[in-house]
Design an enzyme around this catalytic site. Structure first.
Site, mmCIF file in Angstrom:
data_model
loop_
_atom_site.group_PDB
_atom_site.id
_atom_site.type_symbol
_atom_site.label_atom_id
_atom_site.label_comp_id
_atom_site.label_asym_id
_atom_site.label_seq_id
_atom_site.Cartn_x
_atom_site.Cartn_y
_atom_site.Cartn_z
ATOM 1 C CE LYS A 188 33.897 43.709 42.755
ATOM 2 N NZ LYS A 188 34.129 42.588 43.657
HETATM 3 C C1 PLP Z 1 34.793 43.101 45.188
HETATM 4 C C2 PLP Z 1 34.550 44.082 46.266
HETATM 5 C C3 PLP Z 1 35.584 44.513 47.113
HETATM 6 C C4 PLP Z 1 36.933 43.877 47.164
HETATM 7 O O1 PLP Z 1 37.674 43.966 46.015
HETATM 8 P P1 PLP Z 1 38.819 42.887 45.730
HETATM 9 O O2 PLP Z 1 39.438 43.404 44.475
HETATM 10 O O3 PLP Z 1 38.143 41.553 45.538
HETATM 11 O O4 PLP Z 1 39.750 42.888 46.877
HETATM 12 C C5 PLP Z 1 35.302 45.526 48.027
HETATM 13 N N1 PLP Z 1 34.065 46.055 48.135
HETATM 14 C C6 PLP Z 1 33.050 45.641 47.358
HETATM 15 C C7 PLP Z 1 31.714 46.300 47.508
HETATM 16 C C8 PLP Z 1 33.243 44.619 46.423
HETATM 17 O O5 PLP Z 1 32.213 44.188 45.687
#
Ligand code: PLP
Length: 372
Positions: A188
């Site tokens: 991210k």
């Molecule tokens: C990355 C993501 C998640 C999950 O987050 P994690 O920190 O990897 O558990 C949930 N929803 C969306 C839309 C994502 O892109």
């Protein structure tokens, strides 16, 4: 071929600050001997993120998925929840882990977010909440969704995993809805290796969330709920403090890369991408394009495979749709006829490599391959 050309290029690469700058944080943690449970850096990062993002309260988590699961617990969501099939699978998994039935609603064709005009038809007496996603960081139609939630007495929890730093009408996008959930996963815009958070607007809710992420403990001997262990540790939190020093630079770099793609991929018949949304400050999380094969002459999957053969690993975000995975395929709302836009988009979308350290030659090479 130079060595440079041999290196595979992935859709993203985590942003990492200089390693030597992290050592003093580690030394400090060793000194304090407080490794988790609302430690020094945990408190610092919550405070700093509230300021940086412009939100009232934030509760840090070990990852975004546990934050989503806990957000649903915090508001005691049950029964059915209206959500989008066009997301990362964790959005719907969080409902499943709470024994909640997901009800998929189609997306709108402009920004690929849940179509507010199709929400009302999906509401039943069992509906308790709406779980939309700000896909690629483009804001959902938050006003319209709020109107519907108010009219029907529903909660709203936004999956804001892609929306770090996004502002809408000069305020954090995460000020919308009852709760917003964000992810700090390695891939991210802002990462703490793994990590996440819930954003809420009042102290009472913040307290409940903090209890829930620590087994339900409200005091040394008081357990007020069947909580979970989803706490962010001190190493993650300290790393977040260091990342914050670089985040503006990283987002600016993402903007430059986005503009490069826009300039070099425009006017190719059959290739489309988003324009800047009005009234939005973006953080340029992804660069998705759509490929209309009838015009472009190649399908999305042709392009994906050709790039892959050249060592460029794009991603088909989001394909398959969540509604097509075996766990959810049998739901009545997973029917293709219920989700025509989501199905069509998921078959023509492709996300191009976008990360602060991407090399100019790599971007040039990628764009060149589209002008065949
Ligand atoms: C990355 C993501 C998640 C999950 O987050 P994690 O920190 O990897 O558990 C949930 N929803 C969306 C839309 C994502 O892109």
């Amino acid at each position: 071929m130079t060595h440079q050309d041999d290196k595979p290029v992935y859709v993203t690469q985590p942003f990492l600050p200089p390693l030597e700058e992290f050592i003093p944080y580690l030394e400090d943690i060793w000194e304090r001997k407080w490794l988790t449970n609302n430690g020094h850096y945990h408190q610092e990062l919550e405070k700093s993120l509230c300021e940086y993002l412009g939100v009232k309260h934030i509760s840090l988590f070990s990852n975004g998925t546990l934050a989503l699961i806990t957000a649903l617990q915090a508001l005691r969501i049950t029964g059915e929840v209206i959500t989008t099939p066009y997301s990362f699978v964790a959005t719907t998994h969080s409902l499943w882990w709470n024994n909640i039935k997901p009800v998929f609603v189609d997306i709108e064709p402009q920004f690929f977010n849940i179509d507010p005009e199709k929400i009302e038809a999906a509401i039943t007496p069992k509906t308790t909440a709406i779980l939309p996603v700000h896909v690629y960081g483009n804001p959902c139609n938050v006003e319209r969704i709020q109107e519907i939630a108010d009219a029907y007495g529903l909660h709203i929890i936004y999956d804001a995993a892609h929306a770090f730093g996004v502002k809408y009408n000069s305020s954090s996008l995460m000020n919308w809805g009852d709760l917003s959930v964000i992810s700090f996963h390695a891939t991210k815009v802002f990462n703490t290796f793994e990590g996440g958070a819930i954003i809420c607007h009042d102290e009472r809710t913040k307290k409940r969330i903090d209890f829930l992420k620590n087994f339900g403990f409200a005091g040394e001997t008081t357990v007020v709920a069947p909580g979970i262990n989803a706490k962010m540790n001190e190493i993650q939190a300290a790393f977040g403090m260091l990342q914050l020093k670089y985040i503006d630079k990283a987002i600016l770099r993402r903007k430059e890369i986005t503009n490069f793609y826009r300039d070099n991929l425009k006017n190719i018949p059959g290739i489309s991408f988003f324009d800047e949304c009005p009234n939005v400050v973006h953080s340029y999380t992804y660069f998705p394009i759509t490929i209309d094969s009838a015009i472009y002459g190649k399908t999305r999957d042709d392009v994906y495979s050709e790039l892959k053969a050249k060592g460029i690993f794009t991603r088909r975000y989001f394909y398959p749709l969540i509604s097509q995975f075996p766990t959810y395929k049998g739901l009545p709302s997973s029917n293709r006829e219920n989700l025509p836009v989501a199905n069509a988009v998921s078959e023509k979308v492709l996300c191009l490599p976008l990360y602060p350290d991407i090399e100019y030659d790599t971007m040039k090479k990628i764009c060149h391959l589209f002008h065949f």
